[in-house]
Design an enzyme around this catalytic site. Sequence first.
Site, PDB file in Angstrom:
ATOM      1  N   GLY A  29      11.644 -33.489  21.940  1.00 37.14           N
ATOM      2  CA  GLY A  29      10.623 -34.455  22.330  1.00 37.14           C
ATOM      3  C   GLY A  29      10.903 -35.841  21.776  1.00 37.14           C
ATOM      4  O   GLY A  29      10.005 -36.686  21.748  1.00 37.14           O
ATOM      5  N   GLY A  30      12.135 -36.062  21.355  1.00 37.12           N
ATOM      6  CA  GLY A  30      12.482 -37.353  20.766  1.00 37.12           C
ATOM      7  C   GLY A  30      13.134 -38.294  21.771  1.00 37.12           C
ATOM      8  O   GLY A  30      12.986 -38.129  22.995  1.00 37.12           O
ATOM      9  N   ASN A  31      13.863 -39.272  21.242  1.00 41.28           N
ATOM     10  CA  ASN A  31      14.487 -40.292  22.092  1.00 41.28           C
ATOM     11  C   ASN A  31      15.411 -39.666  23.138  1.00 41.28           C
ATOM     12  O   ASN A  31      15.315 -39.970  24.334  1.00 41.28           O
ATOM     13  CB  ASN A  31      15.339 -41.238  21.231  1.00 41.28           C
ATOM     14  N   GLY A  32      16.331 -38.821  22.661  1.00 41.58           N
ATOM     15  CA  GLY A  32      17.333 -38.233  23.548  1.00 41.58           C
ATOM     16  C   GLY A  32      16.680 -37.353  24.606  1.00 41.58           C
ATOM     17  O   GLY A  32      17.083 -37.367  25.777  1.00 41.58           O
ATOM     18  N   ALA A  55       4.856 -29.986  16.760  1.00 41.17           N
ATOM     19  CA  ALA A  55       3.487 -30.522  16.673  1.00 41.17           C
ATOM     20  C   ALA A  55       2.791 -30.458  18.041  1.00 41.17           C
ATOM     21  O   ALA A  55       2.866 -29.452  18.732  1.00 41.17           O
ATOM     22  CB  ALA A  55       3.529 -31.939  16.105  1.00 41.17           C
ATOM     23  N   ASP A  56       2.119 -31.548  18.426  1.00 41.38           N
ATOM     24  CA  ASP A  56       1.378 -31.540  19.700  1.00 41.38           C
ATOM     25  C   ASP A  56       2.124 -32.312  20.794  1.00 41.38           C
ATOM     26  O   ASP A  56       1.523 -32.820  21.731  1.00 41.38           O
ATOM     27  CB  ASP A  56      -0.008 -32.177  19.484  1.00 41.38           C
ATOM     28  N   GLU A  57       3.468 -32.344  20.680  1.00 39.30           N
ATOM     29  CA  GLU A  57       4.219 -33.165  21.640  1.00 39.30           C
ATOM     30  C   GLU A  57       4.046 -32.692  23.082  1.00 39.30           C
ATOM     31  O   GLU A  57       3.940 -33.518  24.000  1.00 39.30           O
ATOM     32  CB  GLU A  57       5.712 -33.185  21.266  1.00 39.30           C
ATOM     33  N   GLN A 137      26.452 -31.357  17.547  1.00 39.42           N
ATOM     34  CA  GLN A 137      26.721 -31.568  16.121  1.00 39.42           C
ATOM     35  C   GLN A 137      27.548 -30.374  15.653  1.00 39.42           C
ATOM     36  O   GLN A 137      27.618 -29.354  16.313  1.00 39.42           O
ATOM     37  CB  GLN A 137      25.461 -31.741  15.285  1.00 39.42           C
ATOM     38  N   HIS A 233      27.610 -41.536   9.303  1.00 36.81           N
ATOM     39  CA  HIS A 233      26.482 -41.958   8.458  1.00 36.81           C
ATOM     40  C   HIS A 233      26.633 -41.628   6.977  1.00 36.81           C
ATOM     41  O   HIS A 233      26.355 -42.498   6.139  1.00 36.81           O
ATOM     42  CB  HIS A 233      25.163 -41.365   8.999  1.00 36.81           C
TER      43      HIS A 233
HETATM   44  P1  NAI Z   1      14.767 -38.053  17.306  1.00 32.96           P
HETATM   45  O1  NAI Z   1      14.732 -38.485  15.890  1.00 32.96           O
HETATM   46  O2  NAI Z   1      14.108 -38.930  18.309  1.00 32.96           O
HETATM   47  O3  NAI Z   1      14.131 -36.597  17.392  1.00 32.96           O
HETATM   48  C1  NAI Z   1      12.832 -36.458  17.054  1.00 32.96           C
HETATM   49  C2  NAI Z   1      12.332 -35.206  17.717  1.00 32.96           C
HETATM   50  O4  NAI Z   1      12.930 -34.068  17.112  1.00 32.96           O
HETATM   51  C3  NAI Z   1      10.837 -35.059  17.558  1.00 32.96           C
HETATM   52  O5  NAI Z   1      10.174 -35.784  18.566  1.00 32.96           O
HETATM   53  C4  NAI Z   1      10.697 -33.560  17.696  1.00 32.96           C
HETATM   54  O6  NAI Z   1      10.697 -33.186  19.055  1.00 32.96           O
HETATM   55  C5  NAI Z   1      11.972 -33.040  17.057  1.00 32.96           C
HETATM   56  N1  NAI Z   1      11.709 -32.723  15.642  1.00 32.96           N
HETATM   57  C6  NAI Z   1      11.693 -33.580  14.612  1.00 32.96           C
HETATM   58  N2  NAI Z   1      11.409 -32.935  13.477  1.00 32.96           N
HETATM   59  C7  NAI Z   1      11.280 -31.652  13.796  1.00 32.96           C
HETATM   60  C8  NAI Z   1      10.979 -30.488  13.055  1.00 32.96           C
HETATM   61  N3  NAI Z   1      10.788 -30.514  11.745  1.00 32.96           N
HETATM   62  N4  NAI Z   1      10.907 -29.331  13.728  1.00 32.96           N
HETATM   63  C9  NAI Z   1      11.105 -29.285  15.049  1.00 32.96           C
HETATM   64  N5  NAI Z   1      11.387 -30.364  15.819  1.00 32.96           N
HETATM   65  C10 NAI Z   1      11.460 -31.510  15.182  1.00 32.96           C
HETATM   66  O7  NAI Z   1      16.250 -37.744  17.677  1.00 32.96           O
HETATM   67  P2  NAI Z   1      17.056 -38.313  18.915  1.00 32.96           P
HETATM   68  O8  NAI Z   1      17.203 -39.791  18.778  1.00 32.96           O
HETATM   69  O9  NAI Z   1      16.495 -37.757  20.169  1.00 32.96           O
HETATM   70  O10 NAI Z   1      18.484 -37.710  18.658  1.00 32.96           O
HETATM   71  C11 NAI Z   1      18.827 -36.399  19.116  1.00 32.96           C
HETATM   72  C12 NAI Z   1      20.237 -36.142  18.649  1.00 32.96           C
HETATM   73  O11 NAI Z   1      21.114 -37.148  19.184  1.00 32.96           O
HETATM   74  C13 NAI Z   1      20.413 -36.208  17.137  1.00 32.96           C
HETATM   75  O12 NAI Z   1      21.390 -35.256  16.789  1.00 32.96           O
HETATM   76  C14 NAI Z   1      20.957 -37.615  16.891  1.00 32.96           C
HETATM   77  O13 NAI Z   1      21.710 -37.674  15.707  1.00 32.96           O
HETATM   78  C15 NAI Z   1      21.819 -37.799  18.128  1.00 32.96           C
HETATM   79  N6  NAI Z   1      22.046 -39.203  18.520  1.00 32.96           N
HETATM   80  C16 NAI Z   1      20.992 -39.999  18.893  1.00 32.96           C
HETATM   81  C17 NAI Z   1      21.221 -41.291  19.332  1.00 32.96           C
HETATM   82  C18 NAI Z   1      20.128 -42.157  19.847  1.00 32.96           C
HETATM   83  O14 NAI Z   1      20.398 -43.262  20.327  1.00 32.96           O
HETATM   84  N7  NAI Z   1      18.870 -41.724  19.800  1.00 32.96           N
HETATM   85  C19 NAI Z   1      22.605 -41.837  19.399  1.00 32.96           C
HETATM   86  C20 NAI Z   1      23.623 -40.912  19.000  1.00 32.96           C
HETATM   87  C21 NAI Z   1      23.337 -39.641  18.580  1.00 32.96           C
END
Ligand code: NAI
Length: 422
Positions: A29-32, A55-57, A137, A233
């Site tokens: 539910g994050g950026n990716g 959570a409540d995503e 990863q 990193h």
């Molecule tokens: P993010 O930080 O946006 O992910 C957050 C999401 O992860 C939350 O919304 C939730 O859905 C989940 N999450 C967080 N904590 C959690 C927990 N304790 N238990 C269960 N779920 C949990 O990450 P993002 O940006 O989407 O990145 C995804 C992958 O891509 C990561 O491995 C990151 O290193 C990699 N990446 C991201 C880039 C970017 O521009 N966003 C660029 C290059 C790599």
Amino acid sequence: MDGRKLSRHFSRAEDLDSEGTLKILVCGGGNGAHCMAALASSRPHVDVRVLTLYADEAERWTQALKEEDMTISITYSEDNIEDVKSRPSLVTKDPAKAAEGIHMIFFTVPAFAHAQYLQAIAPHILDNTLLIGLPGQAGFEFQAVKALGDKAKQCAVASFESLPWACRTLEFGRHVQLLGFKEALGAAILIGSKSNLTSHSLDIIQFIFGENPVFKVINNYVAINLMAKSIIHPPLMYGRWRRYTDEVLHEKPLFYQGVDDEQASLLSKVSDEVVMTAKVIESKRKNIDMSAVIHILDWYREYYCHEISDHSCLKNAMQTNKAYDGLLHPMKQVATKGSEGFVPDFNYRYIREDVPFGLVVMKGIAQIAGVDTPTIDIIIEWAQKQLNKEYIVGNRLNGKDIGETRAPQVYGFETIEDLFHI
Ligand code: NAI
């Protein structure tokens, strides 16, 4: 590729509809996950579902979709940003509903959340499903194959070396910004011995993503583990903060563009150790091509060719990489003597994800190959203190918390032969 009949590649006649719609599931539910869900939903004949367990995503995203479609703002260049509207067909926290009839499952969450998703979905996965770590990863294959158990033979597991884009969620469930594309991206696929899947599944992923980045099929999964970008990193964090005590900073330092000679040298040495590991594996095992594991400076020159204005050395390449404009160190805000300031956040994914699911895995592979990794060892030693964990003791992965990492030893891999008989 013609968007029609995509799912014919998945040899599951029972769940093809008349259009041959490809059904994909995005976990996270994050950026990716926002970027992947919105981009894939905009493609014809692709049905996208989202599973988020955090959570409540799921409720919040579902609510947002009741009001309007998602917007993805795609940056092709500084003066060419296109807004595209699309919507996934379902956002849920129910793994059974999410996985029904699904052909491809993308894991687009930080690696520390992979286990939770794999365990939730594994009972619902059909034969000939493709699981994709986006990015995997390091160690994704070990964990996925273990979670699938016997089903692993009927499925395939792919892993991408990084996320294809830089992206940020601007408004949860509604608006995501695709800030830039990588120019190329490596992916490896492990195909179960009883699966009908082929490496052509990766062509379908290229169709879903569009022209960029151009995928390179890496012909073995050990190489892609050593290509994970989690090497970047931790050396930069260690170089910047290793002498840190408790001072409060008034502003957040630049992360990549603030790299100094010492940080660049640490990253370069980590990369040397990883490349040496690949070379030793190649020399010890016949017919294995590890040539895709290249030094980080060569990677920047190839993958960010047009973003970097000074390719002369690693420090300059990072400092002049436009894709890194303005990106800052992860910091926590604190109040002190009436004013606000910042302290480093050692629990951020640059350490919490990139050490146990990155450097420790590479160290584990190096240990199997018999390669010394003095720089990686020092960085793991420092990082584990910040995380209050113990992975390494001296130069061996014998720490009491090693079971929380994805080191190959955790899954019983002790020799190079073991690694290639997953
Ligand atoms: P993010 O930080 O946006 O992910 C957050 C999401 O992860 C939350 O919304 C939730 O859905 C989940 N999450 C967080 N904590 C959690 C927990 N304790 N238990 C269960 N779920 C949990 O990450 P993002 O940006 O989407 O990145 C995804 C992958 O891509 C990561 O491995 C990151 O290193 C990699 N990446 C991201 C880039 C970017 O521009 N966003 C660029 C290059 C790599």
